[in-house]
Design an enzyme around this catalytic site. Structure first.
Site, PDB file in Angstrom:
ATOM      1  N   TYR A 130     -10.508 -44.242 -37.676  1.00 35.39           N
ATOM      2  CA  TYR A 130     -11.469 -45.280 -37.285  1.00 35.39           C
ATOM      3  C   TYR A 130     -12.838 -44.937 -37.875  1.00 35.39           C
ATOM      4  O   TYR A 130     -13.139 -43.766 -38.122  1.00 35.39           O
ATOM      5  CB  TYR A 130     -11.561 -45.420 -35.751  1.00 35.39           C
ATOM      6  CG  TYR A 130     -11.665 -44.117 -35.008  1.00 35.39           C
ATOM      7  CD1 TYR A 130     -12.878 -43.446 -34.860  1.00 35.39           C
ATOM      8  CD2 TYR A 130     -10.534 -43.535 -34.432  1.00 35.39           C
ATOM      9  CE1 TYR A 130     -12.970 -42.249 -34.166  1.00 35.39           C
ATOM     10  CE2 TYR A 130     -10.601 -42.326 -33.743  1.00 35.39           C
ATOM     11  CZ  TYR A 130     -11.829 -41.690 -33.617  1.00 35.39           C
ATOM     12  OH  TYR A 130     -11.910 -40.491 -32.938  1.00 35.39           O
TER      13      TYR A 130
ATOM     14  N   ASP B 273     -12.265 -31.358 -19.153  1.00 32.01           N
ATOM     15  CA  ASP B 273     -11.076 -30.596 -19.562  1.00 32.01           C
ATOM     16  C   ASP B 273     -10.835 -29.377 -18.679  1.00 32.01           C
ATOM     17  O   ASP B 273      -9.721 -28.871 -18.607  1.00 32.01           O
ATOM     18  CB  ASP B 273     -11.207 -30.146 -21.020  1.00 32.01           C
ATOM     19  CG  ASP B 273     -10.788 -31.238 -22.004  1.00 32.01           C
ATOM     20  OD1 ASP B 273     -10.586 -32.393 -21.555  1.00 32.01           O
ATOM     21  OD2 ASP B 273     -10.668 -30.937 -23.210  1.00 32.01           O
TER      22      ASP B 273
HETATM   23  C1  LIG Z   1      -7.943 -34.047 -31.645  1.00 34.61           C
HETATM   24  C2  LIG Z   1      -8.588 -34.572 -30.420  1.00 34.61           C
HETATM   25  C3  LIG Z   1      -9.010 -35.897 -30.361  1.00 34.61           C
HETATM   26  C4  LIG Z   1      -9.586 -36.406 -29.210  1.00 34.61           C
HETATM   27  N1  LIG Z   1      -9.989 -37.713 -29.178  1.00 34.61           N
HETATM   28  C5  LIG Z   1     -10.515 -38.217 -28.036  1.00 34.61           C
HETATM   29  C6  LIG Z   1     -10.947 -39.576 -27.974  1.00 34.61           C
HETATM   30  O1  LIG Z   1     -10.887 -40.319 -28.958  1.00 34.61           O
HETATM   31  N2  LIG Z   1     -11.452 -40.042 -26.792  1.00 34.61           N
HETATM   32  C7  LIG Z   1     -11.548 -39.235 -25.688  1.00 34.61           C
HETATM   33  O2  LIG Z   1     -11.996 -39.716 -24.637  1.00 34.61           O
HETATM   34  N3  LIG Z   1     -11.169 -37.944 -25.735  1.00 34.61           N
HETATM   35  C8  LIG Z   1     -10.659 -37.414 -26.861  1.00 34.61           C
HETATM   36  N4  LIG Z   1     -10.292 -36.110 -26.923  1.00 34.61           N
HETATM   37  C9  LIG Z   1     -10.497 -35.263 -25.736  1.00 34.61           C
HETATM   38  C10 LIG Z   1     -11.929 -34.779 -25.646  1.00 34.61           C
HETATM   39  O3  LIG Z   1     -12.314 -34.157 -26.858  1.00 34.61           O
HETATM   40  C11 LIG Z   1     -12.081 -33.787 -24.518  1.00 34.61           C
HETATM   41  O4  LIG Z   1     -11.435 -34.270 -23.363  1.00 34.61           O
HETATM   42  C12 LIG Z   1     -13.559 -33.579 -24.201  1.00 34.61           C
HETATM   43  O5  LIG Z   1     -14.234 -33.083 -25.320  1.00 34.61           O
HETATM   44  C13 LIG Z   1     -13.696 -32.630 -23.019  1.00 34.61           C
HETATM   45  O6  LIG Z   1     -15.054 -32.380 -22.799  1.00 34.61           O
HETATM   46  P1  LIG Z   1     -15.482 -31.173 -21.865  1.00 34.61           P
HETATM   47  O7  LIG Z   1     -16.968 -31.203 -21.857  1.00 34.61           O
HETATM   48  O8  LIG Z   1     -14.741 -31.235 -20.584  1.00 34.61           O
HETATM   49  O9  LIG Z   1     -14.944 -29.868 -22.600  1.00 34.61           O
HETATM   50  P2  LIG Z   1     -15.388 -29.230 -23.985  1.00 34.61           P
HETATM   51  O10 LIG Z   1     -15.737 -30.267 -24.968  1.00 34.61           O
HETATM   52  O11 LIG Z   1     -14.337 -28.242 -24.337  1.00 34.61           O
HETATM   53  O12 LIG Z   1     -16.733 -28.450 -23.645  1.00 34.61           O
HETATM   54  C14 LIG Z   1     -16.729 -27.240 -22.927  1.00 34.61           C
HETATM   55  C15 LIG Z   1     -18.039 -26.526 -23.189  1.00 34.61           C
HETATM   56  O13 LIG Z   1     -18.093 -25.374 -22.360  1.00 34.61           O
HETATM   57  C16 LIG Z   1     -18.524 -24.256 -23.113  1.00 34.61           C
HETATM   58  N5  LIG Z   1     -17.965 -23.060 -22.466  1.00 34.61           N
HETATM   59  C17 LIG Z   1     -16.664 -22.680 -22.426  1.00 34.61           C
HETATM   60  N6  LIG Z   1     -16.533 -21.536 -21.733  1.00 34.61           N
HETATM   61  C18 LIG Z   1     -17.786 -21.188 -21.325  1.00 34.61           C
HETATM   62  C19 LIG Z   1     -18.291 -20.110 -20.564  1.00 34.61           C
HETATM   63  N7  LIG Z   1     -17.489 -19.142 -20.087  1.00 34.61           N
HETATM   64  N8  LIG Z   1     -19.616 -20.065 -20.312  1.00 34.61           N
HETATM   65  C20 LIG Z   1     -20.458 -21.033 -20.797  1.00 34.61           C
HETATM   66  N9  LIG Z   1     -20.019 -22.081 -21.544  1.00 34.61           N
HETATM   67  C21 LIG Z   1     -18.702 -22.163 -21.788  1.00 34.61           C
HETATM   68  C22 LIG Z   1     -17.987 -24.521 -24.512  1.00 34.61           C
HETATM   69  O14 LIG Z   1     -18.695 -23.804 -25.497  1.00 34.61           O
HETATM   70  C23 LIG Z   1     -18.171 -26.023 -24.622  1.00 34.61           C
HETATM   71  O15 LIG Z   1     -19.446 -26.360 -25.102  1.00 34.61           O
HETATM   72  C24 LIG Z   1      -9.733 -35.576 -28.078  1.00 34.61           C
HETATM   73  C25 LIG Z   1      -9.330 -34.245 -28.123  1.00 34.61           C
HETATM   74  C26 LIG Z   1      -8.758 -33.736 -29.291  1.00 34.61           C
HETATM   75  C27 LIG Z   1      -8.314 -32.296 -29.303  1.00 34.61           C
END
Ligand SMILES: Cc1cc2nc3c(=O)[nH]c(=O)nc-3n(C[C@H](O)[C@H](O)[C@H](O)COP(=O)(O)OP(=O)(O)OC[C@H]3O[C@@H](n4cnc5c(N)ncnc54)[C@H](O)[C@@H]3O)c2cc1C
Length: 399
Positions: free
Chosen positions: A212, A290
């Site tokens: 996309y 996540d």
């Molecule tokens: C290939 C792919 C395609 C995707 N496409 C989509 C899409 O089109 N639409 C959609 O809705 N979702 C999509 N997703 C899912 C989406 O990317 C995730 O669900 C989302 O990024 C989760 O966000 P988060 O903030 O929960 O986790 P993350 O993005 O993993 O962020 C976690 C953060 O915590 C930090 N962290 C980790 N451990 C520690 C620690 N001990 N101390 C301090 N900081 C820490 C990390 O550095 C990171 O910055 C996709 C995923 C993948 C793999």
């Protein structure tokens, strides 16, 4: 009651949206992110109306319009001859029906837009959370440099390998047997895919490809899965090999072959999820995004659900009445669990149905896909207003 203090581990989409939503609610919140520099790399993300409506309310209405693309449809096609299997109209029909647009966005653009809504002194970089503890009076983040941060509530927004989640459940990520190659291609190299801006998917035996436009149409983001029983690397930046990817898609429709051939570099990512759990909190600790419900990306909802979690948690905390923190966390969990569990399961189911060999089961899948073209089948997903559910404290309603 003194003002509630919230400490968030992780500054991804979940952590930043929570910080913005708590700020709007007047709750003090600090984000502790292990990375030295805050930038989301990697590629695109699809933002469906269930999340775009929330992001718009949080102050990103104009920003999203300028950084994103509003695709006209999601098209699913056969891998070899490109036969159209399903077309879900987006664009204006979607915006009218759900009151919010479907967007495709570059992750870095979304991330920097969220950061711009936050005071810099609330974001602590190079702050790796090494442990979490709690007692009756406080929850504590123990950072790897020895600093201890005390708060009324610790929120784990620390992604699929969450350390904070260990306070709630003892489990591990599960490898799906699938890897995904991701790439970004300048739009001028793939004009054949841009006559109408769309989310395009091609399904074939064992693998599928999705692409996309992002960055206001200047680039096309793609993801192409390849089954691999022995691959464990999981990072946005793990280098993949374009030639290897091209070999895996040899014989696929020319649109897919040309798309992959237009990439200079790709990253490769091993896809994991975890089983769903039946609680999201323990005492003064909870999880979102996540960290709470990692799912395979085969419904493009992981980030969207992270946005929903963050907004619901903020509304529950802001409304913490006589039940206090405990009541607010129970309410958050009650509202979120049925919905995220359903989406987690469906994403896992899609890992199988997207990759069927040609044959009877694939014929039935394609017939079902044709019969469900349109927006009706997306009502439960895109039509859901998480903030309204939290505000009225209603359980999620499935249409
Ligand atoms: C290939 C792919 C395609 C995707 N496409 C989509 C899409 O089109 N639409 C959609 O809705 N979702 C999509 N997703 C899912 C989406 O990317 C995730 O669900 C989302 O990024 C989760 O966000 P988060 O903030 O929960 O986790 P993350 O993005 O993993 O962020 C976690 C953060 O915590 C930090 N962290 C980790 N451990 C520690 C620690 N001990 N101390 C301090 N900081 C820490 C990390 O550095 C990171 O910055 C996709 C995923 C993948 C793999």
């Amino acid at each position: 009651m003194p003002q509630m203090r919230v400490a968030v581990a992780g500054g991804g989409i979940a952590g930043l949206v929570l910080a913005v939503a708590l700020r709007r609610a007047g709750i003090d919140c600090h984000v502790y992110e292990q990375a030295e520099h805050l930038t989301e790399v990697g590629a695109g993300v699809q933002v469906a109306p269930n999340a775009s409506r929330l992001l718009r309310r949080l102050g990103l209405r104009d920003r999203l319009r300028s950084i994103a693309v509003a695709p006209q449809a999601i098209e699913m096609r056969r891998w070899d001859d490109g036969t159209l299997l399903q077309r879900t109209p987006l664009g204006e029909p979607c915006r009218r029906r759900f009151g919010a647009p479907y967007y495709t966005v570059h992750r870095a653009d979304l991330h920097s837009s969220l950061l711009a809504l936050l005071p810099p002194d609330r974001i602590h970089l190079g702050a790796r959370c090494a442990a979490v503890s709690q007692d009756q009076d406080a929850a504590r983040l123990h950072l790897s440099d020895g600093t201890v941060v005390a708060a009324d509530l610790v929120v784990g927004a620390d992604g699929i390998h969450s350390l904070v989640r260990e306070q709630i459940v003892a489990d591990r990520p599960r490898y799906s047997g699938q890897t995904i190659y991701r790439g970004l291609v300048p739009a001028e190299r793939v004009r054949h895919l841009l006559d109408e801006p769309c989310v395009r998917l091609w399904f074939g035996p064992d693998q599928h490809c999705v692409c996309y436009p992002v960055s206001a149409g200047r680039q096309v983001s793609f993801g192409a899965t390849v089954a691999a029983s022995d691959w464990r690397e999981e990072s946005w930046s793990a280098r993949g090999d374009v030639a290897e990817l091209a070999a895996a898609y040899k014989g696929w429709h020319p649109d897919v072959v040309r798309l992959i051939g237009a990439a200079d570099t790709v990253s490769r990512w091993a896809l994991h999820d975890r089983d769903s759990i039946d609680r999201l909190s323990s005492g003064r600790v909870t999880v979102i995004g996540d960290a709470a419900h990692p799912m395979l990306p085969f419904q493009a909802q992981g980030a969207n659900q992270a946005v929903e979690d963050a907004v619901v948690l903020a509304v529950c905390l802001a409304g913490a009445g006589s039940g206090g923190l405990e009541g607010a966390l129970r309410r958050y969990e009650r509202i979120r669990l049925p919905r995220v569990t359903r989406i987690q399961h469906q994403s896992r189911d899609n890992a199988r149905t997207f990759h069927l060999d040609d044959g009877d089961e694939q014929h039935s899948r394609d017939a079902a896909a044709r019969a469900s073209s349109g927006l009706d089948h997306q009502q439960w997903l895109f039509g859901y207003d998480a903030e309204e559910a939290a505000t009225t404290s209603r359980s999620p309603q499935w249409n």
